[in-house]
Design an enzyme around this catalytic site. Structure first.
Site, short mmCIF file in Angstrom:
data_model
loop_
_atom_site.label_atom_id
_atom_site.label_comp_id
_atom_site.label_asym_id
_atom_site.label_seq_id
_atom_site.Cartn_x
_atom_site.Cartn_y
_atom_site.Cartn_z
N GLU A 100 -41.37 12.37 55.80
CA GLU A 100 -41.25 13.54 54.91
C GLU A 100 -42.37 14.56 55.06
OE1 GLU A 100 -40.98 11.23 51.35
OE2 GLU A 100 -38.80 11.33 51.31
N LYS A 115 -45.50 10.22 58.10
CA LYS A 115 -45.66 9.39 56.92
C LYS A 115 -45.21 7.95 57.20
CE LYS A 115 -44.20 9.17 52.06
NZ LYS A 115 -43.18 9.66 51.11
N GLN A 116 -44.10 7.82 57.93
CA GLN A 116 -43.50 6.50 58.09
C GLN A 116 -42.61 6.49 59.32
OE1 GLN A 116 -41.29 7.62 54.37
NE2 GLN A 116 -39.89 6.08 55.12
N TRP A 157 -32.41 5.62 49.49
CA TRP A 157 -31.88 4.95 50.69
C TRP A 157 -32.51 3.58 50.88
CZ3 TRP A 157 -34.12 5.44 56.13
CH2 TRP A 157 -35.49 5.71 56.10
N ASP A 158 -33.61 3.33 50.20
CA ASP A 158 -34.25 2.02 50.23
C ASP A 158 -33.23 0.89 50.09
OD1 ASP A 158 -36.03 4.09 49.40
OD2 ASP A 158 -37.47 2.61 48.67
#
Lengths: 661, 661
Positions: B443, B555-556, B302-303
């Site tokens: 994640e 994580k993000q 998806w980046d």
């Protein structure tokens, strides 16, 4: 009835023998240890249903002060089984009477001294336990006996007592304490048949001179009293008589004779013994490791309802009623748990301590990181509520006890069904309700969808609950209305609609029912292959990185267990197909597993498989040798669910077969 | 524009510099390594979108044979940067022209010899790359150059080639091979401007005598041809001219000037460089580590859609179209994946290799057991389909390209929405559809329910898809009907009904939106506390036993990411409340995270936070120093999504702020 004996002293078997030679009366359990032992040897006097929690540790049943501490000396030489002067040593357990015996002979400066101690936990009085010590020698001897109530006790997650005090009054030594969490006052006292001198720190001295071949006898009559409890026995002989009489009654209710098979006979007798010593003497229930200690927090699991209750229903229905009442009495906590997770109905505790769920969200410690692992037994193993409802329905089938059904029984059943209804989601593509994100009996596969056992068990809970409700609506309209008043609006209608569309997995072309959605897609390897992948012997097989997780290997009977509870749900052919399919994948990592296969083996004609699995279940505590420690955590104890499973296999499995042929 | 330089030779920086000094043309990537290097130093000539899988290993993009191998000797003394006779060494990257340069001076028996090599991957011709070596000395010298196409290449999961052959024809050395899995024939050849002698094993010798202060120049013009491809350039100078012209065009489309901040200017220039070198030259897409190697299997995540596409939409819309077409072209595989998991619609590959999902069910190796861990990126990170649809809608908003929408665009958007509809369950108690058992961008928390990012993204996919459909139904009824014919019956009606009841988590009393059901109940600890619990530095933070799993540490950016894609969905106050809430819990374990916070920081007024996060994103490949290896697995490479995030922060973040004030 054969007496269980073990000759010679082996220090490595102390913990195992503590379980194997356990005596208990359904309320107090005294481990099969020796008089001179202390907490180092895991002496334990465990009490049913009394819990205490120390901050930061697991809450568990209490072990109370040990009234039977005794170290004898003859001519100043200690008489201890560990000593180098031991000539012979034997312990025995007479399961026909619940009597533990130890007999040790010693070389004391060339003379032979014999120490014998008999012990029983009084089956006729829940607070009482007695011991008689007999010492003799083949020459004159001076005896010094250090006796007392040992307050320095073995505890897994203690200390559970504060304000511990010991005192003496006449020939009675008394130890008192108060539990940390709930402030129960506990008194353990022991009356000695000889004068106690030099009392200090809970211990006193009894002195005696014996002549050659004369016997010195010391009786100890002990009591464990909580709060204002009292106890009636004060003499060994009268207590013994009542105890033995009660055991006669117990065996007359429970004995099963097996023709021409001494091994099976004793294994079954021994299993029944382990159930009889747990028969509750009040509205409490049985812990997963019985009264053998604090393992598994002394909590009550589905083991009781599904594996032990049938025995009591068949032999001691009053005890069965106590077990059922325990769950009905804890309905409020089960409702509370359901609300906490956002559901309706009743979600029973996975590890019940009088209704409180002692199960942690982190029930496993990773052997590599020593960190807790998030487990889902508490929040996802929802079948517990179906198991409780099944037990009540089972009780009702045996007893026809409408009173109990109107005193919470029916309410509980319907609330368990309602819980599942509110837990379920509607699959709008397939037009059916599904039970998502659960754990079945096989705990190695977490968070699965539509576990066959769970779906069917709740389906039948709801179906039978609704049928019963409709029967009562006709037969006792007023009483039924009163029950309905305690339940959510439209519960019967809602459950009926739900039943129409609850998904029930069906056998595939080979007759095999998938354990949960996607199980068949898992790696097709057997138990030994999976075991060979272990890096550490104590690794947890489940969880995201466990060896079993991504494979078909299961911890214990799952689909198979359903067949045992509802033997007519599927044809024998289907049951056999599933038995043949799942057996090679089953690790039997739970003591509940062997009997589950034994029962299905009986029904489906695998005679030799049934016999082997029966013995695996019935002899589990006789054989011992299982894991006693997981890392630094003691996990040993007796396995009463396996004992119950052995009984079920004998009665419903072999017995049923016998009737048939 | 500043030229990136590094002086002195440091063996420990070889791998990092391979990424930092990467040159590429959107199809071929050549790592920033030296002429004399081999696979030991991770020389790599990576090809976009060409995959090969070796049995039992991960499928990945191919690295092809290295045409630029060159080891020079002067008077029989090797000229290598690792040598002890090095006087000075410098490498540089001119990002304005995509030129790599190395200059090393040597002491050769008292004389000074200079070796300079310029290299570029031709921006004007996807199959071409060129190098010019210049050698001079301060006295007469005999030069011997070993040159050739090195077929002993660096591969993570190779060998990917069979039937490898090298041959010489005139001054051309040719290496050919065939990929193992799909049988692509690959030819790499290099033309030398000097005669090649003594050809053996793929290598030849070029000899030259140079006079004092004279320059020996060797041009190498290389081509990488798949199948029947041809290449037009055969001279260094003409290739160079076309290349530099193309770079002028690229920068004229993409340059952003920053006033009075040289550091930010270069960081942004460098980020844009890393995007420009990935601009696809056909209907393929960009791997997560660009063309820097085989890390992450060369797969497309998806980046590309969420972090890189906006740059291309704003600068090189034809490239953006290629990226969109790549996803539209792989709709059949996305449909297939959805069916395999039992759903309708299109479930895009989490790790797309031309549509094939390269993601493993075991994407993490446990550092303690060295066993694979079951991960759920492939089957539960469903937001990928919403991301793809968002990208198409984003492209359409920029271009108004109805043709593309009728050539699969609309179909793809609606199929992505349909996938979510069929994935959802209906909560019959709360009367709403829910997206259960998913993984959001964070994640570390697996298998969660109602992830805010996922639910909103699919809601808006469906909503905008339906709106577009209704617009087209009016404007182009026939063409629209043709699209509808390729879609499930009643898809529009079904999606409209679904939208009415899809659950959208709302801000709580503090304005914070819970990342997923139950997130707020997790342990409230920060990143450093959680990091301190690590036992092994390379442990995975997620999974059942990970340090982050049972905590709020993520994580993000997750909820925050939603705000960046739909900045008007929530008020700035709500966005700020979430920014303040989630930032302390964010590990930034993904290179996608900093820019996500930078963008929200810009919108909500945290200037200093925005600037810091912008630099963290823009300088990621300049700073290097990140993890290059996870155990034995190489995980290094460039971070084009972070480059894209830096660009977005500059344009949509600071730029937008600038417009506002």
């Amino acid at each position: 009835m054969k007496v269980l004996k073990e000759s010679g002293f082996n220090a490595e078997k102390i913990v195992e023998n503590g379980n194997k030679f356990l005596t208990a009366n359904g309320y107090l359990g005294y481990r099969g240890t020796l008089d001179e032992f202390t907490k180092e040897e895991c002496v334990g006097l465990n009490v049913a249903g009394v819990y205490d929690g120390v901050k930061g540790k697991w809450r568990e049943t209490i072990n109370v002060f040990n009234p039977f501490y005794l170290v004898a000396q003859a001519d100043n030489i200690p008489l201890a089984a560990r000593g180098e002067n031991v000539l012979s040593h034997e312990i025995s357990l007479d399961i026909s009477k619940g009597l533990f015996d130890r007999k040790t002979t010693f070389n004391v400066n060339g003379a032979t001294v014999t120490l014998e101690c008999q012990r029983f936990v009084n089956a006729a009085e829940k607070t009482n336990l007695c011991s008689r010590a007999i010492i003799s020698a083949d020459r004159d001897m001076i005896l010094t006996l250090k006796v007392g109530v040992d307050t320095d006790i073995w505890e897994l997650n203690g200390p559970h007592f504060k304000d511990v005090k010991t005192e003496i009054g006449g020939n009675r030594i008394i130890a008192c304490g108060v539990t940390q969490e709930l402030g129960y006052s506990v008194k353990v006292y022991c009356d000695y048949s000889s004068p106690v001198e030099e009392f200090s720190g809970g211990f006193g001295i009894i002195k005696a001179d014996i002549k050659k071949d004369e016997k010195f006898v010391l009786d100890r009559v002990a009591h464990v009293l909580l709060g204002k409890e009292e106890s009636k026995f004060d003499k060994y002989d009268s207590a013994y008589k009542a105890h033995v009489n009660e055991w006669k009654r117990l065996w007359s209710a429970a004995r099963i004779e097996i023709k021409d098979d001494d091994r099976a006979q004793f294994a079954l007798d021994y299993s029944i013994y382990h159930l009889l010593i747990l028969a509750p003497k009040g509205e409490y229930s049985i812990a997963a490791r019985g009264l053998s200690g604090q393992t598994y927090k002394g909590a009550v699991f589905w083991d009781t309802e599904i594996f032990m209750l049938p025995f009591f229903l068949g032999t001691l229905p009053d005890c069965a009623k106590n077990l059922i009442k325990y769950r009905i009495n804890t309905l409020p906590q089960a409702r509370k748990k359901a609300r906490e997770y956002g559901y309706g109905g009743a979600f029973y505790a996975w590890e019940s301590q009088n209704g409180y769920d002692a199960c942690s969200d982190f029930n496993v410690t990773d052997v590599f990181t020593h960190r807790p692992v998030r487990t889902y037994f508490k929040d996802k193993q929802i079948h517990i509520s179906a198991d409780v409802a099944y037990a009540i329905l089972n009780y009702y089938n045996h007893t026809g006890d409408d009173e109990l059904m109107f005193s919470g029984g029916l309410e509980t059943i319907l609330e368990c069904a309602e819980f599942a209804r509110t837990y379920s989601y509607y699959n709008h593509i397939k037009n059916r309700y599904e039970l998502l994100d659960v754990i079945g009996p096989d705990e190695y596969h977490e968070r699965v969808n539509n576990n066959t056992y769970t779906n069917y068990m709740f389906y039948l809970t709801a179906k039978r609950g609704v049928e019963l409700a409709e029967k009562y609506a006709c037969a006792y309209p007023e009483r039924f209305k009163a029950v309905l008043g305690k339940l959510p609006e439209n519960i019967i209608e809602n459950l009926k609609n739900w039943l129409q569309k609850l998904y029930l997995p069906q056998p595939d072309a080979n007759g095999v029912i998938e354990q949960f959605d996607g199980y068949f897609k898992l790696e097709d390897v057997g138990v030994e292959e999976v075991r060979s992948r272990l890096v550490h012997p104590n690794e947890y097989w489940g969880g995201s990185g466990g060896v079993a997780t991504a494979t078909r290997v299961i911890k214990q009977a799952d689909v198979i267990m359903l067949f045992n509870l509802y033997p007519d749900l599927f044809s024998k052919e289907i049951q056999r197909a599933n038995y043949d399919f799942y057996l090679p994948y089953t690790e039997h990592g739970s003591s509940l597993s062997h009997c589950a296969y034994a029962l299905t083996a009986c029904r489906t004609g695998d005679k030799s498989g049934a016999y082997k699995a029966f013995l695996d279940s019935a002899e589990i505590d006789l054989r011992g040798g299982g894991k006693q420690w997981a890392g630094e955590i003691y996990i040993g104890g007796t396995h009463p669910a396996a004992s119950g499973g052995a009984w079920m296999t004998a009665v419903f499995g072999f017995g049923y077969r016998h009737k048939e042929t």
